[in-house]
Design a protein around this motif. Structure first.
Motif, short mmCIF file in Angstrom:
data_model
loop_
_atom_site.label_atom_id
_atom_site.label_comp_id
_atom_site.label_asym_id
_atom_site.label_seq_id
_atom_site.Cartn_x
_atom_site.Cartn_y
_atom_site.Cartn_z
N ILE A 122 0.85 -1.19 0.00
CA ILE A 122 0.00 0.00 0.00
C ILE A 122 0.89 1.23 0.00
O ILE A 122 2.03 1.18 0.45
N GLU A 123 0.35 2.31 -0.52
CA GLU A 123 1.12 3.55 -0.52
C GLU A 123 0.97 4.21 0.85
O GLU A 123 -0.15 4.51 1.29
N ILE A 124 2.07 4.41 1.52
CA ILE A 124 2.06 5.01 2.85
C ILE A 124 2.36 6.51 2.70
O ILE A 124 3.42 6.87 2.19
N PRO A 125 1.42 7.36 3.14
CA PRO A 125 1.66 8.80 3.01
C PRO A 125 2.80 9.22 3.94
O PRO A 125 3.08 8.55 4.94
N PRO A 126 3.46 10.31 3.61
CA PRO A 126 4.56 10.75 4.47
C PRO A 126 4.06 11.12 5.86
O PRO A 126 2.96 11.67 6.01
N MET A 127 4.84 10.78 6.86
CA MET A 127 4.47 11.08 8.23
C MET A 127 4.60 12.58 8.50
O MET A 127 5.57 13.20 8.07
N PRO A 128 3.62 13.16 9.20
CA PRO A 128 3.74 14.59 9.52
C PRO A 128 4.94 14.84 10.42
O PRO A 128 5.33 13.98 11.21
N HIS A 129 5.53 16.01 10.31
CA HIS A 129 6.67 16.40 11.14
C HIS A 129 6.13 16.84 12.49
O HIS A 129 5.54 17.92 12.62
N ILE A 130 6.30 16.01 13.52
CA ILE A 130 5.73 16.27 14.83
C ILE A 130 6.31 17.53 15.45
O ILE A 130 5.60 18.33 16.06
N GLY A 131 7.60 17.72 15.29
CA GLY A 131 8.23 18.93 15.84
C GLY A 131 7.64 20.19 15.24
O GLY A 131 7.41 21.18 15.94
N LYS A 132 7.37 20.16 13.95
CA LYS A 132 6.76 21.32 13.29
C LYS A 132 5.35 21.54 13.80
O LYS A 132 4.93 22.68 14.02
N LEU A 133 4.62 20.47 14.01
CA LEU A 133 3.27 20.56 14.56
C LEU A 133 3.31 21.26 15.92
O LEU A 133 2.53 22.18 16.18
N PHE A 134 4.23 20.83 16.77
CA PHE A 134 4.41 21.43 18.09
C PHE A 134 4.87 22.88 17.96
O PHE A 134 4.32 23.78 18.59
N ARG A 135 5.88 23.11 17.13
CA ARG A 135 6.43 24.47 16.93
C ARG A 135 5.36 25.43 16.44
O ARG A 135 5.22 26.53 16.95
N ASP A 136 4.59 25.01 15.45
CA ASP A 136 3.54 25.87 14.89
C ASP A 136 2.50 26.22 15.95
O ASP A 136 2.05 27.37 16.03
N TYR A 137 2.11 25.25 16.76
CA TYR A 137 1.11 25.51 17.80
C TYR A 137 1.65 26.53 18.80
O TYR A 137 0.94 27.48 19.16
N VAL A 138 2.88 26.34 19.23
CA VAL A 138 3.47 27.25 20.22
C VAL A 138 3.58 28.66 19.64
O VAL A 138 3.25 29.64 20.30
N GLU A 139 4.00 28.78 18.38
CA GLU A 139 4.15 30.09 17.76
C GLU A 139 2.80 30.76 17.52
O GLU A 139 2.63 31.95 17.79
N GLU A 140 1.82 30.00 17.01
CA GLU A 140 0.49 30.57 16.73
C GLU A 140 -0.19 31.05 18.00
O GLU A 140 -0.94 32.03 17.96
N ASN A 141 0.06 30.38 19.10
CA ASN A 141 -0.59 30.74 20.36
C ASN A 141 0.30 31.59 21.26
O ASN A 141 -0.05 31.86 22.40
N ARG A 142 1.45 31.98 20.72
CA ARG A 142 2.39 32.89 21.42
C ARG A 142 2.68 32.43 22.85
O ARG A 142 2.51 33.16 23.80
N ILE A 143 3.08 31.18 22.93
CA ILE A 143 3.41 30.59 24.23
C ILE A 143 4.90 30.75 24.45
O ILE A 143 5.71 30.32 23.62
#
Length: 121
Positions: free
Chosen positions: A7-28
């Motif tokens: 089966i074609e496995i989609p690329p795994m999301p970058h967890i660090g970027k997910l965390f980084r984006d949340y922290v930056e968007e919420n100005r933590i």
């Protein structure tokens, strides 16, 4: 020789970027987050650039930030995938169905009033 997946496995999301984006968007602030989680700022900085994190670390970040990173990840999977989690959208679907029915009734009433006005005019 490495076997190709069937089966074609989609690329795994970058967890660090997910965390980084949340922290930056919420100005933590990194210092505040470090204090909440009981970690050093340098450890949190490393998390932000790691492609993957162990589940317990993602769990700690979710609890510390009161944000469900697991749901963010799950949302990136196709809707056709199964889950054992309860469907939290059921109340919304029921509400949408009730509103659609109400809209249909109001639309019929509006059309009837238009007809009455046209006949009297």
């Amino acid at each position: 020789m490495k076997r190709q997946p069937t089966i074609e496995i989609p690329p795994m999301p970058h967890i660090g970027k997910l965390f980084r984006d949340y922290v930056e968007e919420n100005r933590i602030y990194q210092s505040v987050l470090a204090k909440i989680l009981g970690k050093t700022q340098s450890v949190l900085l490393r998390y932000r650039f790691r492609k993957s994190l162990q589940c317990y670390l993602l769990w700690e970040l979710s609890v510390g930030l009161k944000h469900n990173f697991f749901m963010d990840l799950a949302a990136q999977l196709p809707d056709t995938y199964s889950t054992s989690a309860p469907d939290v959208t059921i109340p919304y679907k029921e509400r949408i169905a009730a509103l659609e029915k109400e809209l249909e009734t109001v639309t019929r009433e509006r059309d009837l009033l238009k007809e009455v006005i046209v006949q009297k005019g």
